[in-house]
Design a protein around this motif. Structure first.
Motif, PDB file in Angstrom:
ATOM      1  N   UNK A 427       0.825  -1.213   0.000  1.00 36.19           N
ATOM      2  CA  UNK A 427       0.000   0.000   0.000  1.00 36.19           C
ATOM      3  C   UNK A 427       0.859   1.264   0.000  1.00 36.19           C
ATOM      4  N   UNK A 428       1.928   1.223  -0.782  1.00 36.50           N
ATOM      5  CA  UNK A 428       2.841   2.356  -0.918  1.00 36.50           C
ATOM      6  C   UNK A 428       2.744   2.880  -2.346  1.00 36.50           C
ATOM      7  N   UNK A 429       2.211   4.089  -2.552  1.00 37.01           N
ATOM      8  CA  UNK A 429       1.980   4.589  -3.916  1.00 37.01           C
ATOM      9  C   UNK A 429       3.175   5.298  -4.545  1.00 37.01           C
ATOM     10  N   UNK A 430       4.370   5.177  -3.953  1.00 41.55           N
ATOM     11  CA  UNK A 430       5.527   5.926  -4.452  1.00 41.55           C
ATOM     12  C   UNK A 430       5.764   5.712  -5.939  1.00 41.55           C
ATOM     13  N   UNK A 431       5.666   4.464  -6.403  1.00 41.40           N
ATOM     14  CA  UNK A 431       5.938   4.158  -7.806  1.00 41.40           C
ATOM     15  C   UNK A 431       4.684   4.205  -8.675  1.00 41.40           C
ATOM     16  N   UNK A 432       3.582   4.663  -8.126  1.00 39.29           N
ATOM     17  CA  UNK A 432       2.347   4.762  -8.897  1.00 39.29           C
ATOM     18  C   UNK A 432       2.178   6.185  -9.429  1.00 39.29           C
ATOM     19  N   UNK A 433       1.474   6.305 -10.528  1.00 42.00           N
ATOM     20  CA  UNK A 433       1.239   7.601 -11.157  1.00 42.00           C
ATOM     21  C   UNK A 433      -0.020   8.221 -10.560  1.00 42.00           C
ATOM     22  N   UNK A 434       0.105   9.424 -10.046  1.00 39.17           N
ATOM     23  CA  UNK A 434      -1.044  10.096  -9.437  1.00 39.17           C
ATOM     24  C   UNK A 434      -2.002  10.584 -10.515  1.00 39.17           C
ATOM     25  N   UNK A 435      -3.259  10.742 -10.138  1.00 38.68           N
ATOM     26  CA  UNK A 435      -4.296  11.085 -11.103  1.00 38.68           C
ATOM     27  C   UNK A 435      -4.020  12.352 -11.886  1.00 38.68           C
ATOM     28  N   UNK A 436      -3.611  13.430 -11.198  1.00 36.91           N
ATOM     29  CA  UNK A 436      -3.365  14.685 -11.909  1.00 36.91           C
ATOM     30  C   UNK A 436      -2.184  14.561 -12.862  1.00 36.91           C
ATOM     31  N   UNK A 437      -1.197  13.732 -12.495  1.00 32.36           N
ATOM     32  CA  UNK A 437      -0.045  13.515 -13.362  1.00 32.36           C
ATOM     33  C   UNK A 437      -0.452  12.796 -14.643  1.00 32.36           C
ATOM     34  N   UNK A 438      -1.325  11.812 -14.510  1.00 30.88           N
ATOM     35  CA  UNK A 438      -1.805  11.095 -15.693  1.00 30.88           C
ATOM     36  C   UNK A 438      -2.500  12.053 -16.661  1.00 30.88           C
ATOM     37  N   UNK A 439      -3.270  12.976 -16.137  1.00 31.72           N
ATOM     38  CA  UNK A 439      -3.946  13.945 -16.995  1.00 31.72           C
ATOM     39  C   UNK A 439      -2.939  14.877 -17.673  1.00 31.72           C
TER      40      UNK A 439
END
Length: 491
Positions: A427-439
């Motif tokens: 449950x660590x989002x460090x390597x995940x792309x945040x929603x605003x970044x995807x946009x």
């Protein structure tokens, strides 16, 4: 003839009795697809073999009428391909469960979730359109507490679509429980960019517009289509690689130092850089190239024309090579061209970021042979760091010779998908792309996509096994003129 729908009581029967105890469940939607077997499961195997993910209950689901035994066979083969062994690998394989389901039907999704144990991680190993339909179906389902959603790129199909999908996901779980995975961020060398920049005083002071002439981020591969027409022909190189992977690398190369590598701090810095990024001088014709390969030969193997590959719709004009020149309008980087390129069926594999430094203000008279600028190269496959510098070589002491100083990093502890899955399961989002970044990534490439669809930029060609089209932007002289200046005046 079978009359029940996927996910019917017949398919779900005995699910609880076949379930094994576990701390959490990884529910893979699209379990019979290529991505699951080729990338997801080998990554999971490496993670389990390393001692992470103990007690994991693995549930696969798809429209294919597989048995538990068929699913376990796929899991076993994928784990073996990753040389994954050990008690946790065996336990996960032996307890793995497969349920046939139509993931766009709320009733089928309820059946799948009922078979899960503990907190649930739902991995959408599906095409973007099916993922969006499955998410809409989930709005009619009560999700277990702590459910995490894992979505593959491309996230949406354009800026508006990504925003709509973000709004939909926000009705399901909090942003912190949404993992938009980019396995490219799991590559050890990409992560090493942070250490290279911020743990070495040697580099960071010169990574700015005063000293840098240009930055190239290249992901060329000798592989051709390799049977991926179902996805690739509707995406193309710009969406498949530039819009997602290469823009993430750009953000890591340009961001200011975060106070910590905490997920929020890191993702805030990346988002800031992407908000400042746009097409160079807003000139699509001058600063983008698209091309696709024709028949040729790669390492002695004949490769057909892309338009003749199985499953390709030649009328789509899908590009297999994309180049864009971008600017990052910040105090540090204003005026530095960032050239991003990805191509298939190239003569050689080249996966690296190259920082080209400006020429010295003056080389003293009497020193000869100097003709190459200094470069810092960060390789993504193989993982390697190299510096091209100029020194007084052997022989004539007044002659400058180019040399390359390099070090191989070796493979990371885990494959890229293993790193990504570790973050998801922890449950660590460090390597995940945040929603605003995807946009923002869609916002950057949207003018290019629009111009290409309108045929404003011609579709060039290059033979498979070549270095790309003759009019490649990477072959042009550096540096590019600064945005808004007369190109005849230089940079």
């Amino acid at each position: 003839m079978r009359t029940e729908s996927p996910g019917s009581a017949r398919d779900m029967r005995g699910a609880e009795s076949r379930s094994a105890a576990g701390g959490q469940t990884l529910l893979v939607l699209g379990a019979s697809g290529d991505l699951t077997g080729r990338l997801l499961l080998p990554g999971l195997g490496g993670l389990l073999a390393g001692g992470t993910g103990g007690g994991l209950f693995l549930v696969g689901s798809g429209i294919d009428d597989w048995s538990d035994a068929r699913w376990r066979q796929r899991v076993t083969e994928s784990f073996a391909a990753a040389a994954a062994t050990g008690a946790q690998v065996t336990a996960t394989t032996d307890s793995a469960l497969y349920l046939r389901a139509d993931v766009t039907r709320p009733e089928d999704l309820r059946g799948l979730l009922a078979a899960c144990r503990g907190p649930v991680v739902i991995f959408f190993a599906l095409p973007p359109a099916i993922t969006a339909k499955a998410c809409r179906a989930l709005t009619e389902v009560e999700l277990p507490t702590g459910t995490r959603l894992v979505l593959e790129k491309p996230f949406g199909t354009d800026t508006a679509g990504a925003a709509q999908l973000n709004e939909l996901l926000a009705t399901l779980v909090p942003e912190e429980q949404i993992h938009r995975v980019d396995h490219f961020l799991g590559k050890s060398t990409v992560l090493n960019i942070l250490g290279l920049r911020f743990a070495n005083r040697l580099f960071e002071p010169v990574l700015n517009a005063e000293h840098v002439a240009a930055v190239d981020i290249v992901f060329d591969e000798s592989l051709a289509l390799e049977g991926r027409a179902g996805y690739y022909d509707s995406a193309g190189a710009l969406i498949d690689m530039v819009q997602s992977h290469l823009l993430q690398v750009l953000a890591l190369l340009t961001m200011d130092a975060p106070p910590t590598v905490d997920a929020r701090e890191l993702r805030d810095r990346k988002a800031q850089m992407l908000r400042a990024t746009r097409l160079w001088d807003d000139d699509v014709r001058a600063c983008t190239r698209r091309a696709r390969y024709t028949a040729g030969e790669i390492a002695g193997r004949r490769v057909p024309d892309y338009a003749d590959e199985a499953g390709v719709d030649a009328a789509r004009s899908t590009e297999t090579l994309a180049e864009v020149v971008l600017t990052v309008d910040t105090w540090r980087w204003a005026g530095v061209p960032f050239r991003l390129r990805s191509g298939k069926a190239m003569s050689a594999t080249r996966k690296e970021a190259v920082i080209t430094f400006k020429q010295p203000a003056r080389v003293p008279d009497g020193l000869t042979g100097y003709d190459r600028p200094d470069r810092l190269r960060i390789g993504f496959g193989p993982d390697r760091l190299a510096m091209d510098v100029n020194i007084n070589g052997p022989g004539d002491p007044f002659r400058i010779d180019p040399v390359t100083l390099g070090v191989d990093f070796g493979p990371g502890e885990l494959p890229a998908y293993g790193e990504v899955l570790r973050g998801v399961l922890d449950d660590d989002p460090t390597l995940s792309v945040r929603g605003d970044t995807a946009e923002q990534c869609w916002r950057i490439v949207e003018p290019v996509l629009s111009a290409w669809r309108e045929e404003t930029v011609p579709l060039l060609e290059y033979p498979a096994g070549s270095g790309g089209p003759e009019d490649s932007l990477l072959a042009k002289q550096l540096p590019f003129p600064a945005p808004g200046t007369d190109p005849r005046a230089g940079a």
